[in-house]
Design an enzyme around this catalytic site. Structure first.
Site, mmCIF file in Angstrom:
data_model
loop_
_atom_site.group_PDB
_atom_site.id
_atom_site.type_symbol
_atom_site.label_atom_id
_atom_site.label_comp_id
_atom_site.label_asym_id
_atom_site.label_seq_id
_atom_site.Cartn_x
_atom_site.Cartn_y
_atom_site.Cartn_z
ATOM 1 C CB SER A 219 103.368 6.825 85.134
ATOM 2 O OG SER A 219 104.663 6.695 85.679
ATOM 3 C CE1 TYR B 177 105.452 6.130 79.967
ATOM 4 C CE2 TYR B 177 106.876 6.910 81.723
ATOM 5 C CZ TYR B 177 105.794 6.170 81.307
ATOM 6 O OH TYR B 177 105.053 5.476 82.228
ATOM 7 C CE LYS C 65 101.728 6.502 80.666
ATOM 8 N NZ LYS C 65 100.653 5.684 80.079
HETATM 9 C C1 UD1 Z 1 111.302 3.815 85.235
HETATM 10 C C2 UD1 Z 1 111.057 5.161 84.622
HETATM 11 C C3 UD1 Z 1 109.668 5.610 84.971
HETATM 12 C C4 UD1 Z 1 108.655 4.584 84.481
HETATM 13 C C5 UD1 Z 1 108.983 3.215 85.070
HETATM 14 C C6 UD1 Z 1 108.113 2.164 84.471
HETATM 15 C C7 UD1 Z 1 113.271 6.177 84.471
HETATM 16 C C8 UD1 Z 1 114.154 7.286 84.940
HETATM 17 N N1 UD1 Z 1 112.072 6.101 85.050
HETATM 18 O O1 UD1 Z 1 111.199 3.984 86.639
HETATM 19 O O2 UD1 Z 1 109.399 6.866 84.394
HETATM 20 O O3 UD1 Z 1 107.374 4.975 84.850
HETATM 21 O O4 UD1 Z 1 110.341 2.887 84.788
HETATM 22 O O5 UD1 Z 1 108.250 0.974 85.148
HETATM 23 O O6 UD1 Z 1 113.634 5.409 83.617
HETATM 24 N N2 UD1 Z 1 118.218 -0.022 88.420
HETATM 25 C C9 UD1 Z 1 119.484 -0.567 88.496
HETATM 26 N N3 UD1 Z 1 119.905 -1.384 87.486
HETATM 27 C C10 UD1 Z 1 119.124 -1.697 86.405
HETATM 28 C C11 UD1 Z 1 117.844 -1.127 86.332
HETATM 29 C C12 UD1 Z 1 117.424 -0.289 87.361
HETATM 30 O O7 UD1 Z 1 120.230 -0.322 89.454
HETATM 31 O O8 UD1 Z 1 119.572 -2.427 85.518
HETATM 32 C C13 UD1 Z 1 117.740 0.821 89.538
HETATM 33 C C14 UD1 Z 1 117.385 2.251 89.143
HETATM 34 O O9 UD1 Z 1 118.492 3.092 89.207
HETATM 35 C C15 UD1 Z 1 116.299 2.571 90.178
HETATM 36 C C16 UD1 Z 1 115.619 1.222 90.420
HETATM 37 O O10 UD1 Z 1 116.562 0.232 90.015
HETATM 38 O O11 UD1 Z 1 116.882 3.007 91.371
HETATM 39 C C17 UD1 Z 1 114.340 1.037 89.647
HETATM 40 O O12 UD1 Z 1 114.591 1.285 88.263
HETATM 41 P P1 UD1 Z 1 113.511 0.961 87.131
HETATM 42 O O13 UD1 Z 1 112.992 -0.416 87.322
HETATM 43 O O14 UD1 Z 1 114.127 1.284 85.815
HETATM 44 O O15 UD1 Z 1 112.316 1.941 87.460
HETATM 45 P P2 UD1 Z 1 112.298 3.537 87.621
HETATM 46 O O16 UD1 Z 1 113.580 4.148 87.242
HETATM 47 O O17 UD1 Z 1 111.774 3.816 88.983
#
Ligand code: UD1
Length: 337
Positions: free
Chosen positions: A124, A147, A151
């Protein structure tokens, strides 16, 4: 070629299995269904028009894993199985280390015992810690949660094994943010409980299961203040695994590391707009506080994978949204519906 796919009933695993069968590989799945639904098997079988052997056990069980390798003549392994929720890993670190490292120990021991020399591993972008902008594979690896450490550690374990067993071949695939679904709408991501990740959450708001999207932070130093990520369609990601498997058949080097991403950043608001286009109406949202542990920007430098695998992402953010929406709207309750 017969390939063992661990976690083959899961989100990325199932899409990869369908492509492996289409590419002519024999596939055997092991999955303990800790984060998958049994219905996915019938869906994969209907997409591929073939029956796919599936063994339901926990890969931390060394004896069962060895028994499977003793009875099947595998040519390679694609190892997806593992826990993947960041927040849960902070609550239950021992479960994460035990499960994620334990299954890798079982698989690699069985590979050595039964002379299986190729492993494609689900890593990842999380191994780049907080340095995920324009990440290249030579960047220092570290993590910010258990997590992520599983990895980093699994990558290190595989590198160490490669030194001791130089005939083995390992591909460490560092995924950016996998989203989307099979274009048929019959398989896709089916998170249990409240989705942690952005796209499944938007999809559940769009289908009426959740009231509105909470956008975690509107004051990042990005194009519109919301977090930027490198979203990769799961079909492109699956294709990356097949390209990696082929590369391992031809290489003289024991360990390869490849970023699987598009190289393009998309903000939360841009993803939301793409989804609204796919759905054909507005999706309610609210900008709230930042989520602890989140970074502003993450995107791959995929140059190495592009050059060495002859692979690149093909699908646009619009296709990611359209395919996710097809899956979600046809299966509002996921596989359980
Ligand atoms: C997350 C994990 C990452 C993992 C990946 C798997 C964290 C900090 N990181 O990545 O380690 O490998 O998932 O897919 O959890 N967001 C919102 N609202 C929501 C959900 C997300 O605004 O309800 C935003 C987040 O702040 C971010 C973006 O959407 O900016 C993507 O979030 P997400 O899909 O959770 O992925 P990651 O945080 O990049």
């Amino acid at each position: 070629m017969k390939i063992l796919v661990s976690g083959g009933a899961g989100y990325i695993g199932s899409h990869t299995v369908v492509q492996l069968v289409a590419a002519g590989y024999d596939v055997v799945i092991v999955d303990n269904f800790s984060n998958a639904h049994p219905t996915v098997l019938a869906r994969m079988e209907s997409l591929t028009g073939t029956s796919i052997p599936l063994h339901s056990f926990d890969l931390t069980d060394h004896d069962k894993t060895e028994h499977l390798f003793a009875t099947e003549d595998f040519d390679g392994v694609i190892h997806f199985a593992g826990h993947k929720a960041v927040g849960e890993s902070v609550e239950k670190p021992l479960d994460y280390y035990e499960n994620n490292l334990g299954s890798t120990f079982s698989i690699v021991r069985a590979m050595q015992r039964y002379d299986v020399d190729k492993l494609v591993f689900s890593s990842s972008a999380t191994v780049y810690g907080e340095d995920q902008a324009a990440a290249t594979e030579d960047r220092r690896t570290y993590a910010t949660n258990p997590y992520g450490w599983t990895k980093v550690m699994q990558e290190q374990i595989l590198r160490d094994v490669a030194v001791a067993a130089p005939h083995m071949r390992f591909a460490l695939l560092r995924y950016f943010n996998p989203v989307g679904a099979h274009p048929s709408g019959t398989i896709g991501e089916d998170p249990s409980g409240i989705p942690n990740n952005l796209v499944p959450y938007i999809a559940q708001v769009a289908v009426g299961k959740r009231e509105k999207l909470m956008i975690f932070g509107g004051d990042y130093d990005t194009v519109d203040g919301t977090g930027v990520r490198d979203y990769i369609h799961v079909e492109d990601l699956a294709a990356g695994h097949i390209a990696a498997l082929k590369a391992l058949e031809e290489t003289d080097e024991a360990v390869h590391t490849w970023n699987l991403g598009s190289g393009k950043g998309t903000s939360v608001l841009e993803m939301l707009r793409a989804f609204e286009k796919a759905v054909g109406r507005e999706i309610p949202y609210e900008i709230v506080a930042r989520r602890p542990g989140d970074i502003a920007t993450s995107y791959a430098d995929p140059t190495k994978a592009n050059a060495e695998l002859g692979w690149s992402t093909k699908k646009t953010v619009e296709e990611m949204a359209a395919d996710t929406w097809r899956w979600q709207s046809q299966n509002p309750e996921g596989f359980a519906g």
